[in-house]
Scaffold this motif. Structure first.
Motif, PDB file in Angstrom:
ATOM      1  N   LEU A 177     -13.498 -15.601  -0.565  1.00 21.58           N
ATOM      2  CA  LEU A 177     -12.084 -15.515  -0.247  1.00 21.58           C
ATOM      3  C   LEU A 177     -11.580 -14.200  -0.818  1.00 21.58           C
ATOM      4  CD1 LEU A 177      -9.371 -16.777   0.711  1.00 21.58           C
ATOM      5  CD2 LEU A 177      -9.246 -17.905  -1.521  1.00 21.58           C
ATOM      6  N   ALA A 178     -10.982 -13.381   0.009  1.00 18.78           N
ATOM      7  CA  ALA A 178     -10.423 -12.099  -0.446  1.00 18.78           C
ATOM      8  C   ALA A 178      -8.921 -12.245  -0.608  1.00 18.78           C
ATOM      9  CB  ALA A 178     -10.725 -11.002   0.566  1.00 18.78           C
ATOM     10  N   SER A 179      -8.384 -11.546  -1.594  1.00 25.55           N
ATOM     11  CA  SER A 179      -6.928 -11.510  -1.784  1.00 25.55           C
ATOM     12  C   SER A 179      -6.516 -10.099  -2.142  1.00 25.55           C
ATOM     13  CB  SER A 179      -6.494 -12.479  -2.891  1.00 25.55           C
ATOM     14  OG  SER A 179      -6.980 -12.062  -4.148  1.00 25.55           O
ATOM     15  N   SER A 180      -5.296  -9.761  -1.782  1.00 25.94           N
ATOM     16  CA  SER A 180      -4.734  -8.485  -2.225  1.00 25.94           C
ATOM     17  C   SER A 180      -3.335  -8.757  -2.740  1.00 25.94           C
ATOM     18  CB  SER A 180      -4.701  -7.468  -1.087  1.00 25.94           C
ATOM     19  OG  SER A 180      -3.800  -7.878  -0.079  1.00 25.94           O
ATOM     20  N   GLY A 181      -2.937  -7.954  -3.703  1.00 22.59           N
ATOM     21  CA  GLY A 181      -1.614  -8.124  -4.282  1.00 22.59           C
ATOM     22  C   GLY A 181      -1.486  -7.359  -5.576  1.00 22.59           C
ATOM     23  N   TYR A 182      -0.411  -7.646  -6.292  1.00 24.23           N
ATOM     24  CA  TYR A 182      -0.174  -6.996  -7.581  1.00 24.23           C
ATOM     25  C   TYR A 182      -0.643  -7.930  -8.675  1.00 24.23           C
ATOM     26  CZ  TYR A 182       1.979  -4.340 -11.288  1.00 24.23           C
ATOM     27  OH  TYR A 182       2.185  -3.591 -12.411  1.00 24.23           O
ATOM     28  N   PHE A 183      -1.686  -7.514  -9.394  1.00 22.34           N
ATOM     29  CA  PHE A 183      -2.262  -8.328 -10.458  1.00 22.34           C
ATOM     30  C   PHE A 183      -1.908  -7.693 -11.795  1.00 22.34           C
ATOM     31  CE2 PHE A 183      -4.623  -9.128  -6.661  1.00 22.34           C
ATOM     32  CZ  PHE A 183      -4.749 -10.511  -6.660  1.00 22.34           C
ATOM     33  N   GLU A 184      -1.416  -8.490 -12.715  1.00 21.54           N
ATOM     34  CA  GLU A 184      -0.855  -7.959 -13.956  1.00 21.54           C
ATOM     35  C   GLU A 184      -1.851  -7.784 -15.090  1.00 21.54           C
ATOM     36  OE1 GLU A 184       2.508 -10.558 -14.397  1.00 21.54           O
ATOM     37  OE2 GLU A 184       3.712  -9.246 -13.133  1.00 21.54           O
ATOM     38  N   GLU A 185      -3.084  -8.265 -14.922  1.00 19.22           N
ATOM     39  CA  GLU A 185      -4.077  -8.046 -15.966  1.00 19.22           C
ATOM     40  C   GLU A 185      -4.368  -6.554 -16.090  1.00 19.22           C
ATOM     41  OE1 GLU A 185      -5.548  -9.711 -13.063  1.00 19.22           O
ATOM     42  OE2 GLU A 185      -4.666 -11.612 -13.612  1.00 19.22           O
ATOM     43  N   GLN A 186      -4.774  -6.124 -17.242  1.00 12.41           N
ATOM     44  CA  GLN A 186      -5.177  -4.739 -17.511  1.00 12.41           C
ATOM     45  C   GLN A 186      -4.099  -3.729 -17.118  1.00 12.41           C
ATOM     46  OE1 GLN A 186      -8.819  -4.531 -15.316  1.00 12.41           O
ATOM     47  NE2 GLN A 186      -9.900  -5.852 -16.733  1.00 12.41           N
ATOM     48  N   GLY A 230      -3.030   2.468  -4.333  1.00 13.99           N
ATOM     49  CA  GLY A 230      -2.359   2.030  -3.120  1.00 13.99           C
ATOM     50  C   GLY A 230      -2.032   0.553  -3.148  1.00 13.99           C
ATOM     51  N   GLU A 231      -1.095   0.170  -2.326  1.00 11.35           N
ATOM     52  CA  GLU A 231      -0.696  -1.223  -2.195  1.00 11.35           C
ATOM     53  C   GLU A 231      -1.382  -1.790  -0.952  1.00 11.35           C
ATOM     54  OE1 GLU A 231       3.289  -3.895  -1.427  1.00 11.35           O
ATOM     55  OE2 GLU A 231       3.502  -1.808  -2.012  1.00 11.35           O
ATOM     56  N   PHE A 232      -2.392  -2.616  -1.159  1.00 14.91           N
ATOM     57  CA  PHE A 232      -3.120  -3.200  -0.043  1.00 14.91           C
ATOM     58  C   PHE A 232      -2.426  -4.481   0.384  1.00 14.91           C
ATOM     59  CE2 PHE A 232      -6.091  -0.296  -1.870  1.00 14.91           C
ATOM     60  CZ  PHE A 232      -6.619   0.299  -0.750  1.00 14.91           C
ATOM     61  N   THR A 233      -2.009  -4.508   1.631  1.00 16.64           N
ATOM     62  CA  THR A 233      -1.218  -5.626   2.134  1.00 16.64           C
ATOM     63  C   THR A 233      -1.921  -6.391   3.241  1.00 16.64           C
ATOM     64  OG1 THR A 233      -0.108  -4.108   3.637  1.00 16.64           O
ATOM     65  CG2 THR A 233       0.968  -4.534   1.525  1.00 16.64           C
ATOM     66  N   ALA A 234      -3.183  -6.041   3.518  1.00 16.33           N
ATOM     67  CA  ALA A 234      -3.944  -6.729   4.552  1.00 16.33           C
ATOM     68  C   ALA A 234      -5.420  -6.708   4.185  1.00 16.33           C
ATOM     69  CB  ALA A 234      -3.739  -6.050   5.905  1.00 16.33           C
ATOM     70  N   VAL A 235      -6.092  -7.826   4.391  1.00 15.34           N
ATOM     71  CA  VAL A 235      -7.538  -7.921   4.187  1.00 15.34           C
ATOM     72  C   VAL A 235      -8.131  -8.774   5.302  1.00 15.34           C
ATOM     73  CG1 VAL A 235      -7.550  -7.599   1.672  1.00 15.34           C
ATOM     74  CG2 VAL A 235      -7.269  -9.893   2.610  1.00 15.34           C
ATOM     75  N   VAL A 236      -9.316  -8.392   5.779  1.00 16.95           N
ATOM     76  CA  VAL A 236     -10.027  -9.180   6.773  1.00 16.95           C
ATOM     77  C   VAL A 236     -11.511  -8.866   6.653  1.00 16.95           C
ATOM     78  CG1 VAL A 236      -9.784  -7.495   8.643  1.00 16.95           C
ATOM     79  CG2 VAL A 236     -10.070  -9.913   9.198  1.00 16.95           C
ATOM     80  N   VAL A 270      -7.570  -5.424  -4.641  1.00 14.43           N
ATOM     81  CA  VAL A 270      -8.213  -6.401  -3.784  1.00 14.43           C
ATOM     82  C   VAL A 270      -9.207  -7.156  -4.658  1.00 14.43           C
ATOM     83  CG1 VAL A 270      -9.706  -6.694  -1.771  1.00 14.43           C
ATOM     84  CG2 VAL A 270      -7.927  -4.930  -1.765  1.00 14.43           C
ATOM     85  N   ARG A 271      -9.225  -8.465  -4.534  1.00 16.93           N
ATOM     86  CA  ARG A 271     -10.118  -9.296  -5.332  1.00 16.93           C
ATOM     87  C   ARG A 271     -10.939 -10.193  -4.426  1.00 16.93           C
ATOM     88  NH1 ARG A 271      -7.646  -9.588 -10.776  1.00 16.93           N
ATOM     89  NH2 ARG A 271      -6.736  -7.529 -10.937  1.00 16.93           N
ATOM     90  N   LEU A 312     -15.594  -5.861   4.044  1.00 17.12           N
ATOM     91  CA  LEU A 312     -14.196  -6.257   3.973  1.00 17.12           C
ATOM     92  C   LEU A 312     -13.351  -5.056   4.359  1.00 17.12           C
ATOM     93  CD1 LEU A 312     -12.180  -8.509   3.014  1.00 17.12           C
ATOM     94  CD2 LEU A 312     -12.173  -7.342   0.807  1.00 17.12           C
ATOM     95  N   VAL A 313     -12.426  -5.252   5.276  1.00 21.54           N
ATOM     96  CA  VAL A 313     -11.505  -4.192   5.675  1.00 21.54           C
ATOM     97  C   VAL A 313     -10.193  -4.432   4.935  1.00 21.54           C
ATOM     98  CG1 VAL A 313     -10.319  -3.073   7.591  1.00 21.54           C
ATOM     99  CG2 VAL A 313     -12.589  -4.054   7.935  1.00 21.54           C
ATOM    100  N   CYS A 314      -9.694  -3.379   4.274  1.00 18.15           N
ATOM    101  CA  CYS A 314      -8.448  -3.450   3.498  1.00 18.15           C
ATOM    102  C   CYS A 314      -7.466  -2.440   4.073  1.00 18.15           C
ATOM    103  CB  CYS A 314      -8.703  -3.091   2.036  1.00 18.15           C
ATOM    104  SG  CYS A 314     -10.113  -3.920   1.285  1.00 18.15           S
ATOM    105  N   GLY A 315      -6.239  -2.835   4.231  1.00 21.92           N
ATOM    106  CA  GLY A 315      -5.222  -1.925   4.743  1.00 21.92           C
ATOM    107  C   GLY A 315      -3.986  -1.951   3.885  1.00 21.92           C
ATOM    108  N   GLY A 316      -3.248  -0.843   3.895  1.00 17.13           N
ATOM    109  CA  GLY A 316      -2.030  -0.779   3.098  1.00 17.13           C
ATOM    110  C   GLY A 316      -1.398   0.592   3.151  1.00 17.13           C
ATOM    111  N   ARG A 317      -0.734   0.942   2.047  1.00 19.89           N
ATOM    112  CA  ARG A 317      -0.028   2.215   1.959  1.00 19.89           C
ATOM    113  C   ARG A 317       0.048   2.681   0.528  1.00 19.89           C
ATOM    114  NH1 ARG A 317       3.574  -1.907   2.885  1.00 19.89           N
ATOM    115  NH2 ARG A 317       4.843  -2.281   1.087  1.00 19.89           N
ATOM    116  N   PRO A 318       0.464   3.836   0.212  1.00 15.31           N
ATOM    117  CA  PRO A 318      -0.220   5.091   0.514  1.00 15.31           C
ATOM    118  C   PRO A 318      -1.414   5.231  -0.399  1.00 15.31           C
ATOM    119  CG  PRO A 318       1.615   5.589  -0.906  1.00 15.31           C
ATOM    120  CD  PRO A 318       1.628   4.083  -0.649  1.00 15.31           C
TER     121      PRO A 318
END
Length: 155
Positions: free
Chosen positions: A69-78, A105-111, A84-85, A119-125
């Protein structure tokens, strides 16, 4: 209509290929609390504890075989970062380390690719292998799962 109850803003949802699990990513609301959680769609009950506690989970995707299972987002550890995890849905544990995507970058899509090997990751910038335009307002990255940092992903 059958409903699953979430106490947070839902940003992303994905079914496993067998339909037995639903991953829900949430957060990014006023209290900046988010999580990723698995649900059993048949019983409408959560499966285990939240898998990620973070500011926001923006995208979720199961691999074709349902083993990742892939996830993307803002993770507060470290110190906090957009990353992307990869997770093992059976154990609800991280698989390897987040990759260094050469940017913040902020990755807002994973597939996952159809064969589940990348794994394809998409986002900005960000810097990327593929640029969506000349002014670098978006990115797409293709990550080989065979070389995921910190651990060889079982295939």
């Amino acid at each position: 209509m059958r409903k699953l109850r979430s106490t947070q803003s839902v940003n992303a949802v994905a079914f496993s290929s067998d339909g037995k699990l639903l991953a829900v990513g949430s957060g990014g609301n006023q209290d900046n609390q988010g999580q990723m959680r698995l649900w059993d769609p048949a019983t409408r009950q959560p499966v285990g504890d939240p898998m990620a506690s973070t500011r926001s989970v923006d995208a979720v995707a199961f691999s074709p075989d349902g083993k990742l299972l892939a996830s993307s987002g803002y993770f507060e550890e470290q110190g906090g970062d957009y990353s992307v995890r990869l997770w093992d849905p059976a154990t609800q544990q991280l698989v390897g380390d987040p990759p260094n995507l050469d940017n913040t970058g902020e990755f807002t899509a994973v597939v996952f690719t159809a064969d589940g090997k990348a794994l394809v990751c998409g986002g900005r910038p960000a810097k990327s292998f593929f640029r969506s335009s000349g002014d670098d307002d978006g990115i797409v990255r293709l990550e080989d799962l065979g070389s995921w940092p910190g651990r060889t992903v079982p295939r």
